[in-house]
Scaffold this active site. Structure first.
Site, PDB file in Angstrom:
ATOM      1  N   ASN A 259       0.810  -1.216   0.000  1.00  0.00           N
ATOM      2  CA  ASN A 259       0.000   0.000   0.000  1.00  0.00           C
ATOM      3  C   ASN A 259       0.842   1.263   0.000  1.00  0.00           C
ATOM      4  O   ASN A 259       1.993   1.284   0.428  1.00  0.00           O
ATOM      5  CB  ASN A 259      -0.907   0.015   1.232  1.00  0.00           C
ATOM      6  CG  ASN A 259      -0.109  -0.018   2.529  1.00  0.00           C
ATOM      7  OD1 ASN A 259       0.330  -1.074   2.952  1.00  0.00           O
ATOM      8  ND2 ASN A 259       0.098   1.134   3.156  1.00  0.00           N
ATOM      9  N   ASP A 301      -5.581   0.685   0.497  1.00  0.00           N
ATOM     10  CA  ASP A 301      -4.713  -0.352   1.060  1.00  0.00           C
ATOM     11  C   ASP A 301      -4.816  -1.649   0.255  1.00  0.00           C
ATOM     12  O   ASP A 301      -4.766  -2.742   0.810  1.00  0.00           O
ATOM     13  CB  ASP A 301      -5.057  -0.613   2.537  1.00  0.00           C
ATOM     14  CG  ASP A 301      -4.068  -1.572   3.209  1.00  0.00           C
ATOM     15  OD1 ASP A 301      -2.896  -1.571   2.820  1.00  0.00           O
ATOM     16  OD2 ASP A 301      -4.479  -2.328   4.110  1.00  0.00           O
ATOM     17  N   ASN A 390      -6.547 -11.974   0.784  1.00  0.00           N
ATOM     18  CA  ASN A 390      -5.529 -11.325   1.593  1.00  0.00           C
ATOM     19  C   ASN A 390      -4.143 -11.855   1.228  1.00  0.00           C
ATOM     20  O   ASN A 390      -3.910 -12.271   0.090  1.00  0.00           O
ATOM     21  CB  ASN A 390      -5.859 -11.486   3.083  1.00  0.00           C
ATOM     22  CG  ASN A 390      -5.225 -10.418   3.946  1.00  0.00           C
ATOM     23  OD1 ASN A 390      -4.306 -10.697   4.702  1.00  0.00           O
ATOM     24  ND2 ASN A 390      -5.707  -9.187   3.845  1.00  0.00           N
ATOM     25  N   TRP A 391      -3.212 -11.874   2.158  1.00  0.00           N
ATOM     26  CA  TRP A 391      -1.820 -12.173   1.834  1.00  0.00           C
ATOM     27  C   TRP A 391      -1.570 -13.632   1.488  1.00  0.00           C
ATOM     28  O   TRP A 391      -0.601 -13.935   0.791  1.00  0.00           O
ATOM     29  CB  TRP A 391      -0.911 -11.787   3.005  1.00  0.00           C
ATOM     30  CG  TRP A 391      -0.975 -12.774   4.142  1.00  0.00           C
ATOM     31  CD1 TRP A 391      -1.832 -12.740   5.192  1.00  0.00           C
ATOM     32  CD2 TRP A 391      -0.183 -13.950   4.313  1.00  0.00           C
ATOM     33  NE1 TRP A 391      -1.623 -13.820   6.019  1.00  0.00           N
ATOM     34  CE2 TRP A 391      -0.603 -14.590   5.497  1.00  0.00           C
ATOM     35  CE3 TRP A 391       0.850 -14.533   3.580  1.00  0.00           C
ATOM     36  CZ2 TRP A 391      -0.053 -15.772   5.964  1.00  0.00           C
ATOM     37  CZ3 TRP A 391       1.409 -15.722   4.049  1.00  0.00           C
ATOM     38  CH2 TRP A 391       0.960 -16.328   5.234  1.00  0.00           C
ATOM     39  N   VAL A 532      -3.789 -10.849  10.792  1.00  0.00           N
ATOM     40  CA  VAL A 532      -4.560  -9.621  10.595  1.00  0.00           C
ATOM     41  C   VAL A 532      -5.997  -9.765  11.087  1.00  0.00           C
ATOM     42  O   VAL A 532      -6.616  -8.811  11.539  1.00  0.00           O
ATOM     43  CB  VAL A 532      -4.514  -9.193   9.110  1.00  0.00           C
ATOM     44  CG1 VAL A 532      -5.294 -10.166   8.233  1.00  0.00           C
ATOM     45  CG2 VAL A 532      -5.042  -7.775   8.927  1.00  0.00           C
TER      46      VAL A 532
END
Length: 556
Positions: A259, A301, A390-391, A532
């Protein structure tokens, strides 16, 4: 002949008789995806496909899977580490230790504790964790939460060298596994929420000497520097906190960037290269060859740190070498990995921040929602700050031609809020209120995605909490993954039918791997909830205990 001369002569003859160890290591890393006895790289191969050609465990017998052993990591924090397995030893990392295990029995061979500053937890964003190690030339490499890179003797765990990459009190941390490419140890950095400047580093594996640094926000005297007003690039973000991929034939390392900082786009008007991008660099020098930016100026983000997979596939009847990425911004991208040319970009989850990706320019066509967001209005944006994915990495199965990913189905409230920079504190510039949960709605799926269309052949809904775990695909027709509530499972790659499930007693946000020993296939995963999702504070997770452990499964 003296003893000294005899030893020197013998050493010279040995060098002539056998190829150097370094070359053997490079060859082994290059072959990792096709040599299932070991797991030498993050991604189970330089291509990051997380696919195994093993098929002993398959759709017909996976229901007979049983735990072979479990090992306690004695650590209540988040656990996202991927095991490395080499020459009869499994290596697993936590935020404060590295352990070597017998992969057949789970017996501890050695353990090295890492001393960290007492205040380091104050500065590390989004989970106290580590994602794994790299192995090369008899050494094990890892990064630390206080932004150091270290090498250990793989047989004993003894520290061989340790180098500082950044000042953790600036908000920069290191959580990802290093990548060894063309004889260079390559590492990234976290901290995009703290007003930091991202970078990628190259290190000499033998000595720890710093070889090069590539900054992922361009300075005024660099290409792309004109995309940042004033000195905003100095706090511009673009962290690099997930391991990249490597194509040895092209000699290109592909690394994803995160981000922009702050999230308020009005503070840094411009495209802000190279935030939310993939950069293709030379591993020996750090020289950039090409880049592709997924979300110019990035208000949301939508970082692109999880670089995706290197896949060889047919497009319009012709073989193409591509990079495929399910981006957090909700679009599934296919790029020519030799030059970065855009080949496909389609939504794989609900998207309202952009109407489409312009195939001619490669840029998103922003929607009315984003125009109102930039004007300061309070809007609901799809996908949420957590992204469409997500990641955690996805996996690929060449037999089905599908990518398997844990996808997310939620929005978030977004509104710009002015914020001043303070060293070591979050610098986001938005009214941060989490994500939107709709009662009765499914918030996540295990999805089997066609990369060229973004459409899912099938989806398996996650009840309650969505999964933040990675996926593993195998030639046995299986996809392995885990649930936030602790269920380790295998599903049929062709239809998504759940074939096996076992609760490991804590949440799973890690990365499954499979390997074989003496002709027998095993599956391993590191368990331990958090990450997260825990930062968001989901009260529904109260009944799922913390605690890290390594599990290995076999068919008996």
């Amino acid at each position: 002949m003296t003893i000294t001369r005899w030893l020197a002569a013998s050493a010279a003859l040995a060098c002539l008789a056998a190829p150097p160890v370094l070359a053997q290591s490079d060859a082994a890393l290059k072959a990792d995806a096709t040599t299932p006895g070991d797991v030498l790289t993050y991604g189970m191969g330089y291509n990051n496909q997380r696919y195994s050609p093993l098929s002993q465990i398959n759709t017909k017998n996976v229901s007979k899977l049983q735990p072979a052993w479990t090992y306690s990591l004695n650590n209540p924090q988040s656990h996202e580490s991927q095991p490395i397995i080499y020459d009869g030893v499994m290596y697993v990392t936590t935020h404060n230790s590295t352990v070597a295990l017998d992969p057949i029995t789970g017996k501890q061979l050695w353990k090295q504790e890492i001393e960290l500053p007492q205040d380091v937890f104050k500065y590390a964003c989004c989970g106290i964790l580590n994602r794994g190690a790299a192995i090369y030339d008899g050494k094990l490499f890892r990064a630390t939460l206080d932004a150091h890179v270290m090498a250990m003797d793989a047989k004993t765990g003894k520290t061989l060298w340790k180098m500082k990459a950044a000042d953790y009190q600036d908000g920069q941390a290191m959580t990802s596994a290093p990548l060894i490419a063309n004889g260079v140890v390559i590492t990234g950095i976290a901290g995009g929420e703290y007003g930091t400047r991202g970078f990628i580093d190259g290190w000499d594996p033998a000595t720890g000497k710093h070889l090069w640094k590539f900054y992922t926000t361009a300075a005024p005297d660099q290409k792309g520097g004109d995309t940042w007003p004033g000195d905003t690039y100095k706090k511009g973000g673009a962290p690099t906190w997930i391991t990249g991929a490597y194509d040895p034939d092209l000699d290109l390392v592909y690394w994803g960037t995160g981000n922009a900082g702050p999230w308020d786009p009005t503070a840094r008007k411009g495209d802000n290269l190279y935030v939310c991008s993939v950069v293709a660099i030379r591993p020996k020098t750090g020289e950039i060859v090409w880049h592709y930016q997924f979300s110019p100026n990035d208000p949301y983000d939508y970082d692109s740190t999880e670089v995706g997979m290197l896949v060889d596939m047919k497009i319009d009847g012709k073989p193409r070498k591509v990079l495929a990425q399910a981006n957090r911004n909700g679009f599934f991208y296919v790029l020519d990995r030799a030059n970065g040319k855009l080949l496909a970009a389609n939504p794989y989850v609900k998207v309202n921040w952009a109407d489409k990706i312009d195939m001619a320019t490669g840029r998103p066509v922003e929607s009315d929602v984003t125009r109102r967001a930039r004007a300061g209005e309070d809007v609901e944006v799809w996908p949420s700050v957590l992204g469409g994915k997500n990641w955690t990495p996805m996996s690929w199965n060449p037999a089905t031609g599908l990518a398997y990913a844990n996808t997310l189905n939620m929005s978030w409230p977004y509104q710009i809020a002015k914020q001043d920079y303070k060293r070591g504190e979050w610098y986001v510039g938005v009214n941060l209120r989490g994500v939107n949960f709709t009662k009765g709605q499914t918030h996540g799926f295990l999805s089997a995605i066609d990369p060229m269309t973004g459409k899912s052949k099938w989806q398996m809904a996650w009840p309650g909490q969505p999964s933040m775990a990675g996926t593993l695909s195998t030639a046995g027709g299986l996809v392995f993954t885990g649930a936030a509530t602790g269920e380790f499972m295998a599903v049929d790659a062709n239809n998504g039918k759940k074939l096996y499930e076992f609760n490991v007693g804590t949440g799973i946000i890690g990365l499954p791997v499979t390997w074989e020993s003496k002709g027998k296939q095993y599956v391993s995963i590191v368990a331990g909830g958090g990450g997260v999702w825990a930062v968001l504070g989901d009260e529904r997770m109260a009944a799922t205990p913390a605690g890290g452990s390594v599990w290995t499964f076999e068919v008996k």
